[in-house]
Scaffold this motif. Structure first.
Motif, PDB file in Angstrom:
ATOM      1  N   ASP A  66      14.660 -40.587  49.525  1.00 13.15           N
ATOM      2  CA  ASP A  66      16.008 -40.889  50.003  1.00 13.15           C
ATOM      3  C   ASP A  66      16.105 -42.257  50.685  1.00 13.15           C
ATOM      4  O   ASP A  66      17.197 -42.749  50.928  1.00 13.15           O
ATOM      5  CB  ASP A  66      16.541 -39.767  50.913  1.00 13.15           C
ATOM      6  CG  ASP A  66      15.665 -39.527  52.130  1.00 13.15           C
ATOM      7  OD1 ASP A  66      14.663 -40.244  52.317  1.00 13.15           O
ATOM      8  OD2 ASP A  66      16.003 -38.600  52.907  1.00 13.15           O
ATOM      9  N   TRP A  67      14.966 -42.884  50.970  1.00 10.19           N
ATOM     10  CA  TRP A  67      15.028 -44.242  51.507  1.00 10.19           C
ATOM     11  C   TRP A  67      15.676 -45.214  50.519  1.00 10.19           C
ATOM     12  O   TRP A  67      16.242 -46.231  50.908  1.00 10.19           O
ATOM     13  CB  TRP A  67      13.612 -44.754  51.838  1.00 10.19           C
ATOM     14  CG  TRP A  67      13.070 -44.260  53.139  1.00 10.19           C
ATOM     15  CD1 TRP A  67      13.422 -43.130  53.814  1.00 10.19           C
ATOM     16  CD2 TRP A  67      12.032 -44.889  53.903  1.00 10.19           C
ATOM     17  NE1 TRP A  67      12.669 -42.998  54.955  1.00 10.19           N
ATOM     18  CE2 TRP A  67      11.809 -44.064  55.031  1.00 10.19           C
ATOM     19  CE3 TRP A  67      11.272 -46.029  53.741  1.00 10.19           C
ATOM     20  CZ2 TRP A  67      10.853 -44.380  56.006  1.00 10.19           C
ATOM     21  CZ3 TRP A  67      10.315 -46.351  54.694  1.00 10.19           C
ATOM     22  CH2 TRP A  67      10.109 -45.531  55.827  1.00 10.19           C
ATOM     23  N   TYR A  68      15.556 -44.893  49.232  1.00 10.77           N
ATOM     24  CA  TYR A  68      16.104 -45.796  48.220  1.00 10.77           C
ATOM     25  C   TYR A  68      17.616 -45.640  48.061  1.00 10.77           C
ATOM     26  O   TYR A  68      18.261 -46.487  47.431  1.00 10.77           O
ATOM     27  CB  TYR A  68      15.433 -45.540  46.864  1.00 10.77           C
ATOM     28  CG  TYR A  68      13.950 -45.810  46.845  1.00 10.77           C
ATOM     29  CD1 TYR A  68      13.454 -47.099  46.701  1.00 10.77           C
ATOM     30  CD2 TYR A  68      13.035 -44.768  46.966  1.00 10.77           C
ATOM     31  CE1 TYR A  68      12.084 -47.349  46.676  1.00 10.77           C
ATOM     32  CE2 TYR A  68      11.662 -45.006  46.942  1.00 10.77           C
ATOM     33  CZ  TYR A  68      11.194 -46.296  46.808  1.00 10.77           C
ATOM     34  OH  TYR A  68       9.844 -46.540  46.793  1.00 10.77           O
ATOM     35  N   SER A  69      18.180 -44.580  48.598  1.00  5.83           N
ATOM     36  CA  SER A  69      19.582 -44.267  48.310  1.00  5.83           C
ATOM     37  C   SER A  69      20.594 -45.311  48.776  1.00  5.83           C
ATOM     38  O   SER A  69      21.646 -45.455  48.138  1.00  5.83           O
ATOM     39  CB  SER A  69      19.942 -42.888  48.895  1.00  5.83           C
ATOM     40  OG  SER A  69      19.777 -42.884  50.298  1.00  5.83           O
ATOM     41  N   PRO A  70      20.328 -46.094  49.852  1.00  9.68           N
ATOM     42  CA  PRO A  70      21.317 -47.130  50.196  1.00  9.68           C
ATOM     43  C   PRO A  70      21.277 -48.340  49.259  1.00  9.68           C
ATOM     44  O   PRO A  70      22.077 -49.266  49.423  1.00  9.68           O
ATOM     45  CB  PRO A  70      20.910 -47.557  51.617  1.00  9.68           C
ATOM     46  CG  PRO A  70      20.020 -46.481  52.125  1.00  9.68           C
ATOM     47  CD  PRO A  70      19.329 -45.949  50.916  1.00  9.68           C
ATOM     48  N   PHE A  71      20.358 -48.336  48.287  1.00  9.56           N
ATOM     49  CA  PHE A  71      20.198 -49.501  47.425  1.00  9.56           C
ATOM     50  C   PHE A  71      20.509 -49.154  45.975  1.00  9.56           C
ATOM     51  O   PHE A  71      20.438 -48.006  45.562  1.00  9.56           O
ATOM     52  CB  PHE A  71      18.741 -50.006  47.496  1.00  9.56           C
ATOM     53  CG  PHE A  71      18.298 -50.416  48.868  1.00  9.56           C
ATOM     54  CD1 PHE A  71      18.532 -51.694  49.347  1.00  9.56           C
ATOM     55  CD2 PHE A  71      17.652 -49.509  49.706  1.00  9.56           C
ATOM     56  CE1 PHE A  71      18.125 -52.080  50.612  1.00  9.56           C
ATOM     57  CE2 PHE A  71      17.243 -49.869  50.975  1.00  9.56           C
ATOM     58  CZ  PHE A  71      17.479 -51.161  51.434  1.00  9.56           C
ATOM     59  N   ARG A  72      20.812 -50.187  45.227  1.00  8.51           N
ATOM     60  CA  ARG A  72      20.849 -50.070  43.764  1.00  8.51           C
ATOM     61  C   ARG A  72      19.903 -51.106  43.186  1.00  8.51           C
ATOM     62  O   ARG A  72      19.604 -52.128  43.820  1.00  8.51           O
ATOM     63  CB  ARG A  72      22.258 -50.308  43.224  1.00  8.51           C
ATOM     64  CG  ARG A  72      22.747 -51.744  43.387  1.00  8.51           C
ATOM     65  CD  ARG A  72      24.039 -51.984  42.598  1.00  8.51           C
ATOM     66  NE  ARG A  72      24.551 -53.345  42.767  1.00  8.51           N
ATOM     67  CZ  ARG A  72      24.161 -54.387  42.033  1.00  8.51           C
ATOM     68  NH1 ARG A  72      23.238 -54.229  41.089  1.00  8.51           N
ATOM     69  NH2 ARG A  72      24.691 -55.582  42.231  1.00  8.51           N
TER      70      ARG A  72
END
Length: 977
Positions: free
Chosen positions: A363-369
């Motif tokens: 979920d650390w990746y979720s603020p990024f695309r």
């Protein structure tokens, strides 16, 4: 010089050489099994026996000194038949059926090559009288295992462990046909003191002791015949060990070390991190595409932020480091130094990667695309130029990297100075040796080590180590120190902890933390009282000694004893040993430097050194032992806020003009104002609103993490170039996937000023790009033309603007590299400095008087313990790499605090139980390790673990000169969690 004939060739030999030495020097092979370079000769395998004219029997080439006129035949009928007999005997207890059934074309190891070479065919295993050997196995070990059925009892492993690593884990047990290699103590390698260095793996001629990791991932044929082997430099500490990367399927398959007889800093050895910590680049967390924070959108007029505002802008589905610290977590494994996966409950270890505990949560990746490189670099350039235009160049800052190459660090500082017009360029030296730099610059106008690591073992009579846990933080150099001590040198260790070297020391000065100035002043006081100072050196090569003489006068050993807790007689003994030498080398590391008065501490040590004249000759080295693999080089090439390369000041207009001309920019576009240091950048008053960070993780490494993490959340723009989505990168607007050490060509400088070349071994995964390539692309977008074809072109420019590197070229760096200064193309490099003069205006050093002051923060009834921080053997820095290296993380998987047994008893705390540490700033929960390495009233916390980050607790007060934070003295209380 004796002359001899070997197989009809006339040879000259040096006095004391053996027949084997002379033959090897001439390229004549004599087989050996028990013999190994630099190991004590035992002469027990008898395979090197040769014929010597006039001798009635064969003699061992490894143990027979050359005599003038000697005539040697290495392949006589008697010698060859003897070798066959030895090999047949050894093969009788070796599992060699494959050599009877088609395996002779591909012998698997050194021993099998001899069997094939001498046409020895082993008997079938089922027809033999003796069983295969047995011995230690280490079942389930994550890095080293033993198959003693292939052991031939050459004892190389035993002698390498004892004489190279000076550990002595292995031994020969039992007698006769029952003899086998065993692990000391009760068979537990932990209790026997094993450090998993792999020295035994390196010297074993049969593979009886082997590394596990390659066998788990690659086929035997790939391991024996790699696609290529590429020389590189270890990515960890400042020793700068050269390593060979074995490549298969575009992966680093294994790491070996260069030949023990080559002139490399490590002379063929590695530590556990260098040999087994290489698999982090293949971890599933590797970033393979640029990441852009959701909310950035491309419009006709450029990129605009349409995401959340205020504190939510950089929020994410993660706990802050402060929140992580307060959570419960696993206790420590039962053993003293960690456990492997096999010690976990069965259901936890099935199909488990131990590193998943530190892996980037999904979920650390979720603020990024994911974005394209064009998008990511376009956005980064736009925002950096916008902030410069709106707020001025000094609203921007960058953290360069001591883990990146000289060429990359040079391009980083060139980009920020030449394209953006600011000197806000710094890296982690601010948190390690900046106080050394400040003290040394003030005294001798340079911050480089005076000597070489190898001279400690060759010519040093007394070794003085202050605040350096060398055997854990710099293990290969630590082994050299132990060898020097075993051979000849007396050892003095000044350290609050009872480290391994402190336990071995002739004198251990176990002071109260932060009282170093009183100790060194008292040592100098006693030296002067005894008339042991070097009057000639003081008169001819220094200034202002009278001021220091007066300053140390009040610090008698008795007075210092009350301050430091060290008995006065021990202080006197250390002072006299240091001063009498005759060759005393002085080493120090972060135990001295990471203090709010660190500059004064290093200054007081320099005063002691100068007063005794212990500098400027072979054997009397001054070595500030560097922490990261390129912290010296990053500083040398100008990745610090007040100098360009070679420590040329940014405020000097002539220097500025030279760099402006080289870069093709107007001179007045380069700032004459000193930039901000790492610890100043994160202050609210810094004015910095945009940052670019390459390969650093300040959210873990900065003091008072809770404040630092909040500050990064408040930035207008943050770009991070790294391998992983680190604790810092998760707050970025743009994350740029860079290259690991194995994926780049470039140079690095070790702690002894040695510039070394590393070559690219594998490609970066996915769309990740080389750090040099990223920086060149971005610099062009920022308006500074940058057309280098590669790292070698960058080095040519560095050499043009760096006087002490003027003679450095990639061709000249092949092999062992060069120790700067290298002022011209024919200069061989400089193994030690200051034999005639210091690099000051008049060639003299300056004494600087300092006074003892109490540490900024002292314990009291509410916070009765003093917390110290540092490294562990199996981890490094913020754990970004080592905690993703499977073997290393298996050895030391959980965060701990070391507590003295009596303190633990008083607190009611047992091994492995959770405790809460609270300072005047914050608190965090970690697991107790009961250890007498710390003194009563003191605790030690490693800073590698984000879930129990030591720097949540540390004091951010800064040294007035170097802006170093107080990381070594922090008052805490301890409670059961």
């Amino acid at each position: 010089m004796p002359s001899l004939k070997v197989d009809g060739r006339s040879l000259s030999a040096s006095d004391g050489q053996t027949i084997l030495d002379a033959a090897r020097a001439a390229g004549i092979e004599i087989p050996t099994l028990c013999w190994y370079p630099k190991l004590p000769t035992v002469g027990n395998c008898r395979i090197c026996l040769v014929s010597v004219e006039g001798q009635g029997k064969l003699i061992p080439a490894c143990a027979t000194k050359v005599a003038d006129g000697m005539v040697v035949t290495t392949q006589s009928h008697a010698a060859v038949e003897n070798r066959k007999g030895v090999l047949r005997l050894l093969a009788e207890r070796y599992p060699a059926d494959h050599l009877r059934n088609g395996g002779r074309a591909n012998p698997r190891n050194e021993f099998e090559r001899y069997l094939v070479q001498y046409d020895v065919v082993p008997t079938a295993v089922e027809t033999r009288d003796l069983p295969l050997r047995s011995g230690d196995e280490r079942p389930g070990d994550p890095m080293i295992r033993h198959d003693m059925s292939t052991c031939i009892l050459c004892t190389r492993c035993v002698r390498a462990c004892e004489d190279i690593q000076v550990v002595g884990v292995l031994d020969v047990g039992y007698r006769g046909e029952h003899a086998e290699i065993i692990v000391g103590a009760d068979g537990d390698p932990d209790k026997a003191g094993c450090t998993w260095c792999g020295e035994c793996v390196r010297v074993c001629p049969t593979g009886a002791i082997f590394e596990v990791m390659p066998r788990q991932r690659f086929a035997p044929q790939q391991i024996r015949h790699p696609e290529k082997v590429v020389r590189s430099v270890c990515p960890y500490c400042g020793v700068g060990c050269q390593v060979d990367l074995h490549v298969a399927d575009n992966h680093v398959m294994r790491v070996t070390s260069p030949d023990i007889e080559l002139d490399t800093p490590n002379q063929g050895s590695t530590c556990v991190k260098g040999r087994f910590g290489y698999d982090f680049p293949q971890h599933r967390d590797r970033l393979t595409k640029p990441l852009i924070r959701r909310g950035w959108e491309k419009g006709a007029g450029g990129w605009v932020w349409n995401g959340k505002k205020g504190a939510e802008r950089r929020a994410g589905p993660w706990r802050t480091i402060e929140a992580e610290g307060g959570r419960d977590k696993p206790g420590t494994p039962p053993r003293a130094t960690g456990k492997s996966v096999r010690e976990l409950p069965l259901l936890e270890r099935l199909d488990m990667d131990i590193r998943d505990r530190v892996a980037t949560p999904n979920d650390w990746y979720s603020p990024f695309r994911e974005g394209s490189w064009e998008e990511a670099l376009e956005l980064t350039a736009q925002e950096m130029l916008r902030i410069k235009a709106a707020r001025g160049p000094d609203a921007l800052a960058c953290f360069s990297s001591a883990k990146c190459s000289n060429e990359e660090n040079y391009l980083m500082m060139r980009m920020f100075r030449g394209a953006l017009g600011t000197n806000n360029v710094d890296h982690c030296t601010r948190l390690c040796h900046s106080t050394s730099v400040a003290a040394m610059q003030r005294a001798i106008n340079t911050a480089a080590a005076s000597g070489s690591m190898r001279e400690i073992e060759q010519a040093c009579d007394v070794i003085f180590i202050a605040g350096a846990n060398t055997t854990e933080s710099h293990p290969v150099f630590g082994a050299a120190l132990k060898r020097a001590h075993e051979k000849r040198a007396r050892l003095i260790v000044a350290d609050p902890r009872r480290t391994e070297l402190a336990g071995r020391a002739d004198i251990h000065l176990q002071m109260q933390p932060g009282t170093d100035v009183a100790l060194y002043s008292a040592m100098l006081n006693h030296i002067l009282a005894q008339g042991l100072e070097n009057k000639t050196f003081i008169a001819a090569r220094t200034h202002d000694f009278g001021k220091v003489r007066a300053a140390v006068q009040p610090y008698t050993p008795e007075k210092a004893a009350k301050i430091t807790g060290i008995p006065a007689e021990r202080i006197r003994a250390a002072a006299e040993t240091y001063a009498r030498g005759p060759n005393t080398s002085t080493l120090w590391a972060m135990g001295l430097t990471q203090h709010a008065n660190g500059t004064d501490i290093v200054t007081s040590l320099l005063n002691l050194m100068f007063a005794c004249g212990m500098i400027g000759r072979w054997g009397a080295a001054m070595l500030p032992v560097r922490g990261q693999n390129n912290v010296q080089g990053a500083s040398d090439v100008g990745a610090i806020p007040f100098v360009y390369t070679d420590y040329q000041p940014v405020g000097d207009q002539q220097v500025r003009a030279r760099f402006a001309k080289t870069w093709g920019v107007p001179a007045d576009s380069l700032s004459l104002k000193k930039g901000l240091m790492v610890t100043e950048v994160v202050k609210p008053e810094s004015g910095v609103r945009g940052m670019y960070i390459m390969g650093e993780n300040p959210v873990i490494s900065d003091p008072d993490i809770a404040h630092a993490e909040h500050w990064f959340q408040e930035l207008e723009f943050l770009a991070v170039q790294d391998l992983f989505l680190t604790e810092t990168a998760r707050y970025a607007d743009v994350v740029l996937p860079g290259a690991s050490f194995a994926e780049k060509t470039g140079t690095f400088v070790n702690t002894e000023r040695r510039i070394q070349l590393t070559r690219k071994a594998v490609d970066s995964p996915g769309e990740a790009r080389g750090d040099l390539e990223i920086l060149m692309d971005l610099t062009n977008r920022l308006g500074l033309p940058t057309q280098f074809r590669g790292a070698e072109d960058v080095m040519r420019e560095i050499a043009r603007v760096t006087p002490s590197w003027a003679g450095v070229t990639y061709d000249r760096l092949q092999g062992a590299g060069l120790q700067y200064p290298v002022p011209d193309a024919t200069h061989p490099g400089t193994s030690f400095l200051f034999d005639k003069a210091f690099p000051t205006a008049d060639g003299r050093a300056t004494f600087v008087a300092v006074e003892y002051t109490d540490p900024v923060e002292l314990p009291d009834d509410e916070y009765p313990f003093v917390m110290n921080t540092g490294r562990q053997l199996y981890h490094w820095h913020t754990g970004t790499m080592t905690r993703r290296a499977s073997g290393l993380d298996a050895r030391e998987p959980t965060a701990i605090v070391e507590i003295h047994p009596e303190d633990a008893k008083q607190l009611g705390v047992h091994e492995g139980e959770l405790v809460r540490l609270t300072s005047r700033r914050n608190s965090m929960v970690t697991a107790a390790r009961i250890s007498d390495r710390v003194a009563r009233g003191q605790v030690f916390v490693p800073f590698h673990f984000r879930e129990a980050a030591a720097n949540l607790l540390t004091n951010p007060v800064l040294d007035p000169y170097a802006k170093m934070a107080e990381l070594k003295v922090c008052a805490v209380r301890i409670e059961r969690a």
